[in-house]
Structure formats: structure tokens, C-alpha cells
Design a protein around this motif. Structure first.
Motif, PDB file in Angstrom:
ATOM      1  N   ILE A 191      15.218 -38.717  61.143  1.00 11.47           N
ATOM      2  CA  ILE A 191      15.048 -39.884  60.264  1.00 11.47           C
ATOM      3  C   ILE A 191      13.543 -40.030  60.076  1.00 11.47           C
ATOM      4  O   ILE A 191      12.822 -40.453  60.978  1.00 11.47           O
ATOM      5  N   MET A 192      13.097 -39.641  58.900  1.00 11.64           N
ATOM      6  CA  MET A 192      11.647 -39.553  58.637  1.00 11.64           C
ATOM      7  C   MET A 192      11.155 -40.935  58.203  1.00 11.64           C
ATOM      8  O   MET A 192      11.057 -41.229  57.024  1.00 11.64           O
ATOM      9  N   ASP A 193      10.840 -41.780  59.166  1.00 12.01           N
ATOM     10  CA  ASP A 193      10.513 -43.171  58.817  1.00 12.01           C
ATOM     11  C   ASP A 193       9.035 -43.469  59.064  1.00 12.01           C
ATOM     12  O   ASP A 193       8.423 -42.912  59.980  1.00 12.01           O
ATOM     13  N   TYR A 223      16.729 -36.952  56.722  1.00 14.02           N
ATOM     14  CA  TYR A 223      17.188 -38.148  56.011  1.00 14.02           C
ATOM     15  C   TYR A 223      16.073 -38.551  55.049  1.00 14.02           C
ATOM     16  O   TYR A 223      14.997 -38.982  55.462  1.00 14.02           O
ATOM     17  N   ALA A 224      16.334 -38.406  53.765  1.00  8.50           N
ATOM     18  CA  ALA A 224      15.284 -38.647  52.772  1.00  8.50           C
ATOM     19  C   ALA A 224      15.516 -39.918  51.960  1.00  8.50           C
ATOM     20  O   ALA A 224      14.563 -40.547  51.510  1.00  8.50           O
ATOM     21  N   PHE A 225      16.793 -40.277  51.758  1.00 10.34           N
ATOM     22  CA  PHE A 225      17.079 -41.473  50.958  1.00 10.34           C
ATOM     23  C   PHE A 225      18.479 -41.973  51.304  1.00 10.34           C
ATOM     24  O   PHE A 225      19.461 -41.233  51.192  1.00 10.34           O
ATOM     25  N   SER A 226      18.568 -43.221  51.747  1.00 10.26           N
ATOM     26  CA  SER A 226      19.862 -43.761  52.164  1.00 10.26           C
ATOM     27  C   SER A 226      20.537 -44.486  51.002  1.00 10.26           C
ATOM     28  O   SER A 226      19.892 -44.831  50.004  1.00 10.26           O
ATOM     29  N   ASN A 249      18.681 -47.520  50.279  1.00 15.09           N
ATOM     30  CA  ASN A 249      17.309 -47.457  49.763  1.00 15.09           C
ATOM     31  C   ASN A 249      17.205 -47.808  48.271  1.00 15.09           C
ATOM     32  O   ASN A 249      16.112 -48.007  47.746  1.00 15.09           O
ATOM     33  N   ARG A 305      15.103 -50.807  47.046  1.00 12.73           N
ATOM     34  CA  ARG A 305      13.637 -50.782  46.933  1.00 12.73           C
ATOM     35  C   ARG A 305      13.189 -50.945  45.479  1.00 12.73           C
ATOM     36  O   ARG A 305      13.998 -50.734  44.556  1.00 12.73           O
ATOM     37  N   ARG A 329      13.806 -40.041  65.409  1.00  9.87           N
ATOM     38  CA  ARG A 329      13.421 -41.029  64.403  1.00  9.87           C
ATOM     39  C   ARG A 329      11.974 -41.407  64.649  1.00  9.87           C
ATOM     40  O   ARG A 329      11.618 -41.909  65.714  1.00  9.87           O
ATOM     41  N   ARG A 341      16.809 -47.613  65.345  1.00  9.85           N
ATOM     42  CA  ARG A 341      18.139 -47.814  64.785  1.00  9.85           C
ATOM     43  C   ARG A 341      18.544 -46.570  64.004  1.00  9.85           C
ATOM     44  O   ARG A 341      17.726 -45.718  63.715  1.00  9.85           O
ATOM     45  N   SER A 346      20.320 -46.697  60.969  1.00 11.99           N
ATOM     46  CA  SER A 346      20.265 -46.927  59.517  1.00 11.99           C
ATOM     47  C   SER A 346      21.304 -46.112  58.738  1.00 11.99           C
ATOM     48  O   SER A 346      20.984 -45.475  57.739  1.00 11.99           O
TER      49      SER A 346
HETATM   50  C1  IPE Z   1      16.006 -44.901  56.922  1.00 12.10           C
HETATM   51  O1  IPE Z   1      14.797 -45.521  56.784  1.00 12.10           O
HETATM   52  C2  IPE Z   1      16.260 -44.028  55.741  1.00 12.10           C
HETATM   53  C3  IPE Z   1      15.385 -42.882  55.598  1.00 12.10           C
HETATM   54  C4  IPE Z   1      14.488 -42.470  56.435  1.00 12.10           C
HETATM   55  C5  IPE Z   1      15.603 -42.142  54.414  1.00 12.10           C
HETATM   56  P1  IPE Z   1      14.676 -47.001  56.232  1.00 12.10           P
HETATM   57  O2  IPE Z   1      13.255 -47.371  56.338  1.00 12.10           O
HETATM   58  O3  IPE Z   1      15.318 -47.115  54.901  1.00 12.10           O
HETATM   59  O4  IPE Z   1      15.549 -47.814  57.284  1.00 12.10           O
HETATM   60  P2  IPE Z   1      15.652 -49.370  57.524  1.00 12.10           P
HETATM   61  O5  IPE Z   1      16.012 -50.009  56.225  1.00 12.10           O
HETATM   62  O6  IPE Z   1      14.317 -49.817  58.012  1.00 12.10           O
HETATM   63  O7  IPE Z   1      16.708 -49.513  58.572  1.00 12.10           O
END
Ligand code: IPE
Ligand code: IPE
Ligand code: MG
Length: 224
Positions: free
Chosen positions: A10-12, A54-57, A60, A63, A172, A178, A180
Motif C-alpha cells: 500500500i503505497m501511501d 495498490y495505486a487507486f482504491s 479514492n 479526491r 504499508r 489500516r 483501506s
Molecule cells: C490507500 O491509501 C489507497 C492507496 C494507497 C492507493 P489512502 O490514502 O487512500 O487510504 P486512506 O483513505 O487514508 O485509508
């Protein structure tokens, strides 16, 4: 030593990085793409067979439009410029999630999948407009429609990850703990690493350290 077969990430933290360094979330996404390239390289070096990003949920879409458009433009350019290189490296590219983007991006994704479909050094699975709850509901609906027994094995047949083993390791970044809506079923027994660094700051040393740590873990799967 545990073998590492599948790493999911999860690339956050792109947005926060961009705001801090350049006062722009978009700059963070751009920097994040550089990290993606570094991590792909390192994954190949480590002989890992599956990398899921994970690039786009499905969430998302909440946004701002401009950020969403920028993200997809980055992806478009990445595929246009890099897919031949990935292909040459024997890397297979696959998307999970619903492809309901512009025609241009949908076609580019399909073409990239097709072009690389026979490759077998590494499979990169991009989770794009992906949501685990949606995936599971759809799988249950298919079980019902086809009058299949509700078993784990049958359910798996209808997941988008049906040909991919479950992740051994989930990372993550971005100092958030989390899931997500990511691979809720598939992560049931994965080792989970929450990394404080923001994705653009995550480097090969951090990645290799996690991989080495993972190798030493005793995975019980319920046993002793
Ligand atoms: C999770 O990150 C989705 C990706 C990495 C693509 P988000 O930044 O969208 O997650 P939340 O909303 O903080 O849980
Ligand atoms: C990237 O990180 C993940 C995507 C959804 C593309 P974010 O954009 O969520 O970054 P933060 O969490 O806002 O810092
Ligand atoms: Mg985030």
C-alpha cells in the motif's frame, strides 16, 4: 528461512510528502512513481515472483478531480514510456480493479496486459480502482448464480486474484495502520509491516530490511 514469493504494497504518503517538500500533492505522486521504479528493480533482484501495488482504491474517487486526473496521466505516461522495458525484462503486467477510466487509459492498460501476458520473471499486479469489498460481493454473487458451494476454493475462483498466490508480506508506508479495503480475503495470513516513511522516501534499503526480517519469521498458520 521463509521464501518470499509475493509482496503486496500500500503505497501511501505521496500527498503528505509533496505538500511538505513542494507544497503540492501532485509533486508527491510524481516522486512516488520514482519509488515504484526502484522497488520494481529491487523485487526483480530478490527473485520475487509477484508484486502487487495498490495505486487507486474505489474510495479514492472522493479526491479532487484535478488530483485524480493527474494520477491517471502519470500512469498513462508511465505505461507509454516503460511498458516495452518491462516487457524486455520478462515482467508481466496485470490490473485488478474495474477498468472504467478514459478510453485511452482503458486501452493502454489492456494493451500493456496483452503485450506482457506471456512473461514469467515477475508479475506486477496494479490494483487500480480496486476495492476488496466490491471484489468479494461480486465473487459471492457469482457463487450463487452458478449454484456453486460456498467454499474457500470456489470463492477464490471468482476473485480477481484467482491466479495469484496470497501475499506473503504486506507493506504499508506512510505511518498509517489500516488496510483501506485492500485484499481483505487474500491477506488473512500475510505478515504485515507498517512503515513510518512516506512512500517517496521509501528506498531499497528499507525494502530489503523488511524482506530480510520477514525471512526469519516463524509462520504458524494456526499450527505450533
Ligand atoms: C490507500 O491509501 C489507497 C492507496 C494507497 C492507493 P489512502 O490514502 O487512500 O487510504 P486512506 O483513505 O487514508 O485509508
Ligand atoms: C498515495 O498516497 C496513494 C494514492 C491514493 C495514490 P496519498 O495520496 O494517499 O498520500 P497521503 O496519504 O495523502 O499523504
Ligand atoms: Mg493516503
Amino acid at each position: 528461512m521463509n521464501p518470499v514469493n509475493h509482496v503486496a504494497i500500500i503505497m501511501d504518503g505521496n500527498g503528505r510528502w509533496g505538500l511538505k517538500k513542494k507544497n503540492s500533492r501532485k509533486a508527491g505522486h510524481k516522486a512516488g512513481l520514482t519509488t515504484v521504479e526502484k522497488i520494481i528493480k529491487e523485487t526483480v533482484k530478490n527473485n520475487i515472483k509477484y508484486l502487487t501495488l495498490y495505486a487507486f482504491s474505489t474510495e479514492n474517487w472522493k479526491r479532487p478531480k484535478t488530483e485524480i486526473n493527474y494520477l491517471f496521466k502519470l500512469l498513462e505516461n508511465f505505461l507509454i514510456n516503460k511498458i516495452d522495458e518491462l516487457n524486455k525484462q520478462n515482467i508481466k503486467f496485470k490490473v485488478i480493479g474495474v477498468k472504467n477510466f478514459t478510453n485511452k487509459l482503458n486501452n493502454l492498460l489492456r494493451l500493456s496486459e496483452k503485450k506482457t501476458s506471456k512473461n514469467n520473471k515477475l508479475q506486477i499486479t496494479l490494483a487500480l480502482n480496486y476495492g476488496s469489498k466490491y471484489e468479494l460481493i461480486k465473487a459471492f454473487k457469482n457463487l450463487k448464480k452458478n449454484k456453486n458451494k460456498f467454499t474457500e476454493k470456489n470463492l477464490k475462483k471468482y476473485l480477481q486474484t484467482k491466479n495469484i498466490p496470497d501475499p506473503d508480506l504486506l507493506i504499508r508506508t506512510g505511518n498509517t495502520r489500516r488496510l483501506s479495503n485492500f485484499l481483505l480475503w487474500q491477506l488473512a495470513y500475510s505478515e504485515i509491516y507498517f512503515e513510518k516513511k512516506l512512500w517517496p522516501d521509501f528506498n531499497k534499503k528499507d525494502y530489503n530490511k523488511i524482506i530480510q526480517d520477514y525471512k526469519k519469521i516463524k509462520r504458524n498458520f494456526g499450527s505450533v
